[in-house]
Write a protein that holds these residues in place. Structure first.
Motif, PDB file in Angstrom:
ATOM      1  N   ARG A 104     -30.629  32.105 -26.944  1.00  0.00           N
ATOM      2  CA  ARG A 104     -31.426  31.751 -25.538  1.00  0.00           C
ATOM      3  C   ARG A 104     -32.185  30.351 -25.644  1.00  0.00           C
ATOM      4  O   ARG A 104     -32.033  29.452 -24.572  1.00  0.00           O
ATOM      5  CB  ARG A 104     -32.352  32.884 -25.648  1.00  0.00           C
ATOM      6  N   LEU A 105     -32.763  29.887 -26.912  1.00  0.00           N
ATOM      7  CA  LEU A 105     -33.254  28.735 -26.818  1.00  0.00           C
ATOM      8  C   LEU A 105     -32.377  27.481 -26.848  1.00  0.00           C
ATOM      9  O   LEU A 105     -32.557  26.420 -26.475  1.00  0.00           O
ATOM     10  CB  LEU A 105     -34.155  28.549 -28.186  1.00  0.00           C
ATOM     11  N   ARG A 111     -31.913  32.001 -21.094  1.00  0.00           N
ATOM     12  CA  ARG A 111     -33.316  31.946 -21.786  1.00  0.00           C
ATOM     13  C   ARG A 111     -34.539  32.715 -21.341  1.00  0.00           C
ATOM     14  O   ARG A 111     -34.862  33.590 -22.578  1.00  0.00           O
ATOM     15  CB  ARG A 111     -33.908  30.277 -21.479  1.00  0.00           C
TER      16      ARG A 111
END
Length: 240
Positions: A104-105, A111
Motif C-alpha cells: 500500500r505504501l 493506499r
C-alpha cells in the motif's frame, strides 16, 4: 474470491498434494483440518506462492495467479500469516506492521488510511499496542503470533491465510487468537484457516475441508462436519 482446482504440489521429487480443489467465497471463513502430514500447510504455501504448484490452478478474484511469486500474489490481495510466525525480530512491532502495509505504501495496492488502519490493528491486538516500540524478537510466542496476524491484516487483503495461528500457545492465548478471528469474521474478512484445534476451527468457520494424505476426503458446511460421527471420531476427540 479464492478458487483452487486440482492442485498438485510438493517438495523436490516428493508430492504432498494430489489434486486439491477448494473455494473460499468472499466474506466467508473456510477451514482445512486433518492429521499431521495431510498436506494442510503445503496447500497454504502453494496458494501463496511459497512453493510452486506442479499442476492445477489458483485463482484470486478471478485472476489466475498459479506459480506467481509470493510478493506478486500479496500485491494482488492475498496475505499469508505462515506457520512459525516469521516476524522480523530486529524491527519494532510498529515497523513489522508497516511492512505488512508495504504494498500500500509503495503504490502497488490502494493506499487508503495506513495510519488509521495501524491504530485499528493496535486496538484489535491490544497486547501489540502496549509493545509498539518493542523489538519483535523480544516478544513472547503468543505476542509474535498476534503480530504475524496483525501484519497480514495491515495489507487490507482480499483473502487472509492463517496457518496454525494457535500452535504452541497457552490456552488463554488460544482463546485470544480465536476472539480475534471471530472479530475479523464479524468484519466480513475472508479467511482460509489451518488449525490444530479442529473443533475451534469448525466453530468459527462457514465451510470446511478435511484433508487426508494430500486429498480432500470430506467437505461441507462446518457445523455439519462438526456433528459428523466419522469426523468427530478422527479429529474432534470423539464426543468432545
Amino acid at each position: 474470491m479464492l478458487r483452487v482446482e486440482k492442485l498438485q504440489a510438493g517438495y523436490g521429487q516428493t508430492d504432498v498434494l494430489y489434486g486439491i480443489s477448494l473455494e473460499v467465497p468472499k466474506g466467508k471463513v473456510v477451514s482445512l483440518i486433518g492429521s499431521n502430514g495431510a498436506g494442510k500447510s503445503t496447500t497454504m504455501r502453494a496458494i501463496s506462492g511459497m512453493i510452486k504448484p506442479k499442476a492445477g490452478s489458483v485463482h484470486l478474484n478471478g485472476r489466475d495467479v498459479t506459480g506467481f511469486d509470493s510478493h506478486r500474489i500479496a500485491r494482488l490481495g492475498l496475505a499469508h500469516s505462515p506457520e512459525g510466525r516469521r516476524v522480523f525480530p530486529t524491527l519494532t512491532v510498529k515497523d513489522n506492521l508497516l511492512l505488512g502495509a508495504f504494498p500500500r505504501l509503495s503504490g502497488s495496492r490502494p493506499r487508503g488510511d495506513v495510519e488509521g488502519d495501524l491504530t485499528l490493528a493496535m486496538d484489535l491486538f491490544p497486547r501489540l499496542k502496549e509493545r509498539r516500540s518493542q523489538l519483535a524478537g523480544t516478544l513472547s510466542g503468543g505476542e509474535q503470533q498476534m503480530l504475524a496476524m496483525a501484519r497480514a491484516v495491515m495489507l487490507k487483503p482480499d483473502v487472509i491465510l492463517l496457518d496454525e495461528p494457535s500452535m504452541g500457545l497457552a490456552p488463554v492465548l488460544v482463546e485470544e487468537v480465536f476472539r480475534i478471528i471471530r472479530r475479523l469474521k464479524q468484519d466480513s474478512v475472508t479467511m482460509l484457516i489451518v488449525e490444530q484445534f479442529a473443533a475451534a476451527a469448525l466453530e468459527v468457520s462457514d465451510y470446511a475441508y478435511v484433508l487426508e494424505s494430500g486429498r480432500v476426503a470430506v467437505e461441507g458446511p462446518a457445523q455439519d462436519l462438526k456433528s459428523d460421527p466419522a469426523v468427530r471420531a478422527a479429529y474432534l476427540g470423539g464426543a468432545h
